[in-house]
Every structure is written in C-alpha cells, then in structure tokens.
Design a protein around this motif. Structure first.
Motif, PDB file in Angstrom:
ATOM      1  N   ALA A  64      49.445 -16.997  22.396  1.00 42.60           N
ATOM      2  CA  ALA A  64      49.733 -15.818  21.573  1.00 42.60           C
ATOM      3  C   ALA A  64      51.058 -15.174  21.972  1.00 42.60           C
ATOM      4  O   ALA A  64      51.735 -14.573  21.136  1.00 42.60           O
ATOM      5  CB  ALA A  64      48.595 -14.805  21.700  1.00 42.60           C
ATOM      6  N   SER A  65      51.458 -15.305  23.229  1.00 42.88           N
ATOM      7  CA  SER A  65      52.684 -14.647  23.685  1.00 42.88           C
ATOM      8  C   SER A  65      53.950 -15.470  23.424  1.00 42.88           C
ATOM      9  O   SER A  65      55.045 -14.926  23.388  1.00 42.88           O
ATOM     10  CB  SER A  65      52.595 -14.308  25.173  1.00 42.88           C
ATOM     11  N   PHE A  66      53.813 -16.768  23.208  1.00 37.56           N
ATOM     12  CA  PHE A  66      54.993 -17.614  23.017  1.00 37.56           C
ATOM     13  C   PHE A  66      55.627 -17.362  21.658  1.00 37.56           C
ATOM     14  O   PHE A  66      54.954 -17.344  20.635  1.00 37.56           O
ATOM     15  CB  PHE A  66      54.632 -19.097  23.142  1.00 37.56           C
ATOM     16  N   TYR A  67      56.953 -17.182  21.654  1.00 34.84           N
ATOM     17  CA  TYR A  67      57.689 -17.011  20.398  1.00 34.84           C
ATOM     18  C   TYR A  67      58.495 -18.273  20.082  1.00 34.84           C
ATOM     19  O   TYR A  67      58.183 -18.989  19.155  1.00 34.84           O
ATOM     20  CB  TYR A  67      58.582 -15.777  20.474  1.00 34.84           C
ATOM     21  N   TYR A  87      55.379  -9.652  24.781  1.00 30.32           N
ATOM     22  CA  TYR A  87      54.383  -8.916  25.560  1.00 30.32           C
ATOM     23  C   TYR A  87      54.412  -7.467  25.088  1.00 30.32           C
ATOM     24  O   TYR A  87      55.470  -6.835  25.109  1.00 30.32           O
ATOM     25  CB  TYR A  87      54.693  -8.959  27.060  1.00 30.32           C
ATOM     26  N   ASP A  88      53.269  -6.954  24.681  1.00 26.36           N
ATOM     27  CA  ASP A  88      53.177  -5.557  24.233  1.00 26.36           C
ATOM     28  C   ASP A  88      54.263  -5.239  23.205  1.00 26.36           C
ATOM     29  O   ASP A  88      54.959  -4.230  23.305  1.00 26.36           O
ATOM     30  CB  ASP A  88      53.279  -4.589  25.420  1.00 26.36           C
ATOM     31  N   ASP A  89      54.419  -6.112  22.231  1.00 24.98           N
ATOM     32  CA  ASP A  89      55.401  -5.952  21.142  1.00 24.98           C
ATOM     33  C   ASP A  89      56.851  -5.947  21.624  1.00 24.98           C
ATOM     34  O   ASP A  89      57.749  -5.510  20.905  1.00 24.98           O
ATOM     35  CB  ASP A  89      55.118  -4.692  20.324  1.00 24.98           C
ATOM     36  N   LYS A  90      57.103  -6.417  22.835  1.00 22.89           N
ATOM     37  CA  LYS A  90      58.464  -6.531  23.355  1.00 22.89           C
ATOM     38  C   LYS A  90      58.838  -8.014  23.412  1.00 22.89           C
ATOM     39  O   LYS A  90      58.082  -8.836  23.943  1.00 22.89           O
ATOM     40  CB  LYS A  90      58.576  -5.946  24.764  1.00 22.89           C
ATOM     41  N   TYR A  91      60.016  -8.338  22.903  1.00 21.34           N
ATOM     42  CA  TYR A  91      60.534  -9.699  22.967  1.00 21.34           C
ATOM     43  C   TYR A  91      61.270  -9.840  24.293  1.00 21.34           C
ATOM     44  O   TYR A  91      62.231  -9.111  24.555  1.00 21.34           O
ATOM     45  CB  TYR A  91      61.454  -9.979  21.783  1.00 21.34           C
ATOM     46  N   VAL A  92      60.816 -10.779  25.119  1.00 15.19           N
ATOM     47  CA  VAL A  92      61.295 -10.886  26.493  1.00 15.19           C
ATOM     48  C   VAL A  92      61.918 -12.266  26.728  1.00 15.19           C
ATOM     49  O   VAL A  92      61.298 -13.300  26.492  1.00 15.19           O
ATOM     50  CB  VAL A  92      60.135 -10.659  27.497  1.00 15.19           C
ATOM     51  N   LEU A  93      63.156 -12.250  27.205  1.00 19.00           N
ATOM     52  CA  LEU A  93      63.863 -13.464  27.584  1.00 19.00           C
ATOM     53  C   LEU A  93      63.305 -13.954  28.910  1.00 19.00           C
ATOM     54  O   LEU A  93      63.226 -13.194  29.881  1.00 19.00           O
ATOM     55  CB  LEU A  93      65.363 -13.159  27.723  1.00 19.00           C
ATOM     56  N   GLU A  94      62.940 -15.230  28.948  1.00 20.19           N
ATOM     57  CA  GLU A  94      62.397 -15.833  30.174  1.00 20.19           C
ATOM     58  C   GLU A  94      62.894 -17.270  30.300  1.00 20.19           C
ATOM     59  O   GLU A  94      63.322 -17.881  29.334  1.00 20.19           O
ATOM     60  CB  GLU A  94      60.866 -15.858  30.132  1.00 20.19           C
TER      61      GLU A  94
END
Length: 163
Positions: A64-67, A87-94
């Motif tokens: 669910a978290s993977f974009y 995560y929590d409606d935030k798009y996070v670079l990883e």
C-alpha cells in the motif's frame, strides 16, 4: 534514458532488470549487516541478501505504501535508482542509489530532477526525504537539489521540497 517502474511494471520485471537493480543496491550490503567478507559462509549470506532484495522488489505491487521506482539507464544498464513511498499522505523519497562504478558523475542528480518533474505531472506538490545525520554526501545532495531541512528525528535529518 529514464524509466518509471510502477506497480504494473514491477510485476513484469525480467530477471535481467532485477539483477541490474540489485547490482546498483548491493554495494557493501554485507558491511551494512555486519558480515565480514572473510566469513566462511559469505557466499551463502550474500545469496540470502540477494533473495531478500528480490522478495522486496516482487512485493512492491502489493504494498500500500509503494508508489513508484525511478530508474536512470545508460546503454541499457541501470545506473541509478530511487523510489517513492507514501506514508501518512506524504510522498517520501527513499532508496536513492547509484552503481558504485558511476559515483560522483551527477547521475543521482539527473534522476532526482527527472523524478521531481514526473511527480509534479502526477499532481504531487511536496516531496519529503530523510538522511542519516552522519551521511554527509546524502545531506549535501539534499541541499544541492533544493531540499530544506525542517527537522531532525533521532539519527535522521528530515527534508522537504515544494515541487
């Protein structure tokens, strides 16, 4: 050449694509896990690491978290990769990594610029990231790309950029 691996594409990756993806990520994984190269079981442990990474990439379509993954290729070889998770409606670079043979040649910067343009086209306005406080290269790259440090959480500097 830039590529985007969404959930559909990842579910259809070839073995060659998975192998190249892992080759970018595998530099010093043994060290990260406290495994000595002199360990008599090193080959077995390296295979476990690779299997775990393959399991991860194969799980992305169901997460669910993977974009998306963003890929920089040169002459059909994967050079640099990064992913965006939500995560929590935030798009996070990883997971920003460049193949060890291509360090310090601006590939990560090119990939991030492409990725940010693609995110903006997708209607995403803010991108978040974090870097270990002791990872000087990563922190410098964040700032070079225009990220603003807005907090520190434990051992991580927290960054964001408006797209």
């Amino acid at each position: 050449m830039f590529k985007i691996w969404d959930k559909e594409k990842i579910s259809k990756l070839t073995l060659k694509e998975k192998e190249q993806w892992f080759e970018v990520l595998n530099y010093k994984l043994e060290q990260d896990r406290g495994i000595l190269l002199s360990d008599p079981d090193i080959l077995y442990k390296q295979q476990i690491i690779k299997d775990n990474y393959f399991d991860y990439i194969e799980s992305c379509p169901y997460s669910a978290s993977f974009y998306k993954y963003y890929i920089y290729k040169d002459n059909d070889k994967i050079i640099s990769v990064c992913r965006i998770n939500i995560y929590d409606d935030k798009y996070v670079l990883e997971g920003l990594q460049t193949h060890k043979d291509y360090y310090r040649k601006n590939y990560a910067s090119k990939l991030i610029s492409f990725m940010m343009k693609a995110l903006k086209k997708d209607g995403i306005h803010t991108l978040y990231s974090e870097a270990r406080v002791w990872n000087i290269a990563s922190n410098q790259l964040q700032i070079k790309l225009g990220f603003i440090k807005y907090d520190q959480e434990g051992n991580n500097n927290l960054y964001k950029i408006n797209l």
